[in-house]
Design a protein around this motif. Structure first.
Motif, PDB file in Angstrom:
ATOM      1  N   LYS A  55       0.851  -1.192   0.000  1.00  0.00           N
ATOM      2  CA  LYS A  55       0.000   0.000   0.000  1.00  0.00           C
ATOM      3  C   LYS A  55       0.885   1.239   0.000  1.00  0.00           C
ATOM      4  O   LYS A  55       1.832   1.318   0.770  1.00  0.00           O
ATOM      5  CB  LYS A  55      -0.860  -0.040   1.263  1.00  0.00           C
ATOM      6  N   VAL A  56       0.589   2.174  -0.890  1.00  0.00           N
ATOM      7  CA  VAL A  56       1.411   3.381  -1.011  1.00  0.00           C
ATOM      8  C   VAL A  56       0.518   4.613  -0.922  1.00  0.00           C
ATOM      9  O   VAL A  56      -0.458   4.735  -1.659  1.00  0.00           O
ATOM     10  CB  VAL A  56       2.171   3.398  -2.362  1.00  0.00           C
ATOM     11  N   GLN A  57       0.837   5.520  -0.016  1.00  0.00           N
ATOM     12  CA  GLN A  57       0.054   6.752   0.117  1.00  0.00           C
ATOM     13  C   GLN A  57       0.311   7.669  -1.069  1.00  0.00           C
ATOM     14  O   GLN A  57       1.430   7.754  -1.559  1.00  0.00           O
ATOM     15  CB  GLN A  57       0.438   7.479   1.418  1.00  0.00           C
ATOM     16  N   THR A  58      -0.730   8.343  -1.547  1.00  0.00           N
ATOM     17  CA  THR A  58      -0.546   9.319  -2.624  1.00  0.00           C
ATOM     18  C   THR A  58      -0.787  10.716  -2.071  1.00  0.00           C
ATOM     19  O   THR A  58      -1.335  10.872  -0.977  1.00  0.00           O
ATOM     20  CB  THR A  58      -1.511   9.047  -3.796  1.00  0.00           C
ATOM     21  N   ASP A  59      -0.398  11.730  -2.844  1.00  0.00           N
ATOM     22  CA  ASP A  59      -0.442  13.090  -2.304  1.00  0.00           C
ATOM     23  C   ASP A  59      -1.862  13.618  -2.047  1.00  0.00           C
ATOM     24  O   ASP A  59      -2.047  14.548  -1.303  1.00  0.00           O
ATOM     25  CB  ASP A  59       0.364  14.069  -3.177  1.00  0.00           C
ATOM     26  N   GLY A  60      -2.866  12.993  -2.646  1.00  0.00           N
ATOM     27  CA  GLY A  60      -4.226  13.462  -2.424  1.00  0.00           C
ATOM     28  C   GLY A  60      -4.834  12.934  -1.136  1.00  0.00           C
ATOM     29  O   GLY A  60      -6.037  13.045  -0.930  1.00  0.00           O
ATOM     30  N   GLY A  61      -4.016  12.324  -0.259  1.00  0.00           N
ATOM     31  CA  GLY A  61      -4.546  11.727   0.963  1.00  0.00           C
ATOM     32  C   GLY A  61      -5.141  10.355   0.689  1.00  0.00           C
ATOM     33  O   GLY A  61      -5.727   9.711   1.555  1.00  0.00           O
ATOM     34  N   TYR A  72      -4.675   6.427  -1.431  1.00  0.00           N
ATOM     35  CA  TYR A  72      -3.580   5.460  -1.549  1.00  0.00           C
ATOM     36  C   TYR A  72      -3.730   4.655  -2.818  1.00  0.00           C
ATOM     37  O   TYR A  72      -4.796   4.578  -3.414  1.00  0.00           O
ATOM     38  CB  TYR A  72      -3.513   4.539  -0.327  1.00  0.00           C
ATOM     39  N   THR A  73      -2.610   4.080  -3.229  1.00  0.00           N
ATOM     40  CA  THR A  73      -2.610   3.192  -4.380  1.00  0.00           C
ATOM     41  C   THR A  73      -1.882   1.923  -3.954  1.00  0.00           C
ATOM     42  O   THR A  73      -1.363   1.841  -2.843  1.00  0.00           O
ATOM     43  CB  THR A  73      -1.950   3.893  -5.593  1.00  0.00           C
ATOM     44  N   MET A  74      -1.899   0.922  -4.807  1.00  0.00           N
ATOM     45  CA  MET A  74      -1.272  -0.349  -4.466  1.00  0.00           C
ATOM     46  C   MET A  74      -0.208  -0.689  -5.507  1.00  0.00           C
ATOM     47  O   MET A  74      -0.514  -0.696  -6.705  1.00  0.00           O
ATOM     48  CB  MET A  74      -2.312  -1.485  -4.451  1.00  0.00           C
TER      49      MET A  74
END
Lengths: 209, 154
Positions: free
Chosen positions: A154-160, A162-164
């Motif tokens: 799981k990776v956090q993205t800048d928009g608050g 997340y992506t995988m």
């Protein structure tokens, strides 16, 4: 003198044997083996996980044994790789025509937090009807991923949001549940259908003998 | 340089939201084969693909995107490593050398539309504005294809 040389030869012979064994191990099972990470997927019969398909039915690796299987990981909030993979697979299944009916085709989500049964059902509805969607608890998904020697993160993205990150290869198993090969994401499409046929034919030759 | 500066001023003077595929300043930039996938609702991000060609004599730098369809349109890149693991990360600026084409295509660069303001409906279209550091903007009309589309011809 003679005794010593016999001992010497014996020691040398043992040493040579040991070296040969070591080299053999190194090349076959050790770090020098053909798959350097030794991460070959388990046979389906050796995997254990309990998931739910997009129609709410309990499923697991046993569900797949008996027919050749094409299986891959993804998540429905994935804008690029996953719809592309699903569209590619839909194209391969179209190319296989009626033979596609003999295949299990399964999309397992690595994002069970957002991909519940309803989300999976809606999403796969846009692709080839043979494709099934499996989800479950985080723990069971992790077990499944481990069985395939796949990975996800799981990776956090800048928009608050997340992506995988996840393994995007498509795994092929024969009807006995043995791993055959993978179709990698950037492989030319022309290679995919023959590979699927190979997994299907392994079943046929098994059945014929 | 001077004709470009003038072109830029002309471009800035033009009103926004013109539905033509290229504005006066961006004769050097050609956007072709733009397409997007339909979305399910608004909670999932959308993806847009296209080819951006620089016909000019100088490099151009794509710095950003704008559309009323999404609050956060950004260029992302998907990369797949040797283990077959795919990951996605935002890309800052994209420099396009003279005569070069940058392809936004499945499995590579793509415009990711985050925080959709309305669903992306198949067979509709929307306007996407590409902002360049030195040559103003280019607005393209992007047709929305099916979720299972694989290319602009699908």
């Amino acid at each position: 003198m003679e005794r010593r040389s016999v001992l010497g030869y014996g020691a040398a012979a043992l040493g040579a044997l040991g070296l040969a064994l070591f080299v053999g191990w190194w090349q076959v099972d050790g770090p020098g083996g053909p798959e350097p990470d030794g991460r070959r997927p388990l046979p389906l019969t050796a995997m254990e996980f309990d998931l739910t398909d997009h129609q709410g039915r309990p499923v697991g690796p046993d569900t797949l044994v008996g027919s050749p299987t094409l299986i891959f990981f993804g998540f429905t909030y994935c804008p690029d790789v996953c719809p592309t993979t699903l569209a590619d697979i839909s194209g391969w299944l179209d190319a296989l025509g009626e033979d596609a009916e003999q295949l299990n085709v399964v999309f397992i989500t690595v994002d069970p937090e957002r991909d519940n049964v309803e989300a999976m059902a809606e999403y796969i509805g846009y692709f080839h009807p043979a494709i099934r969607g499996w989800t479950g608890t985080e723990q069971q998904i992790a077990l499944a991923v481990e069985g395939f020697r796949a990975t996800y993160e799981k990776v956090q993205t800048d928009g608050g949001d997340y992506t995988m990150n996840h393994t995007a290869s498509v795994f092929l198993f024969d009807a006995e549940g043995r791993f055959v090969t993978t179709i990698d994401y950037h492989e030319p499409r022309d290679f995919a259908v023959p590979k699927i046929r190979r997994a299907m034919n392994e079943e046929k030759t098994e059945g014929a003998t | 340089m001077k004709p470009h500066r003038i072109a830029l001023l002309v471009a800035l003077a033009l009103p926004f939201g013109i539905a033509t595929s290229a504005l006066a300043d961006s004769d050097d930039i050609v956007v072709e084969n733009a397409w997007a996938r339909a979305s399910i609702g608004t909670s999932r991000p959308g993806a847009v693909y296209m080819e951006i060609r620089n016909k000019g004599d100088e490099p151009v730098t794509l710095t950003g995107l704008q559309t009323d369809l999404a609050m956060m349109p950004k260029i992302h890149r998907t990369a797949t490593d040797e283990q077959g693991v795919s990951s996605m990360s935002p890309v800052g600026e994209i420099v396009i050398a003279p005569g070069e084409t940058v392809a936004l295509e499945p499995g590579g660069l793509h415009a990711m539309l985050m925080q959709l303001q309305r669903p992306m409906e198949e067979s509709e279209s929307f306007l996407l504005t590409l902002t360049f550091s030195d040559r103003g903007e280019t607005t393209v009309e992007v047709p929305i294809l099916g979720i299972a589309a694989r290319g602009p011809e699908d």
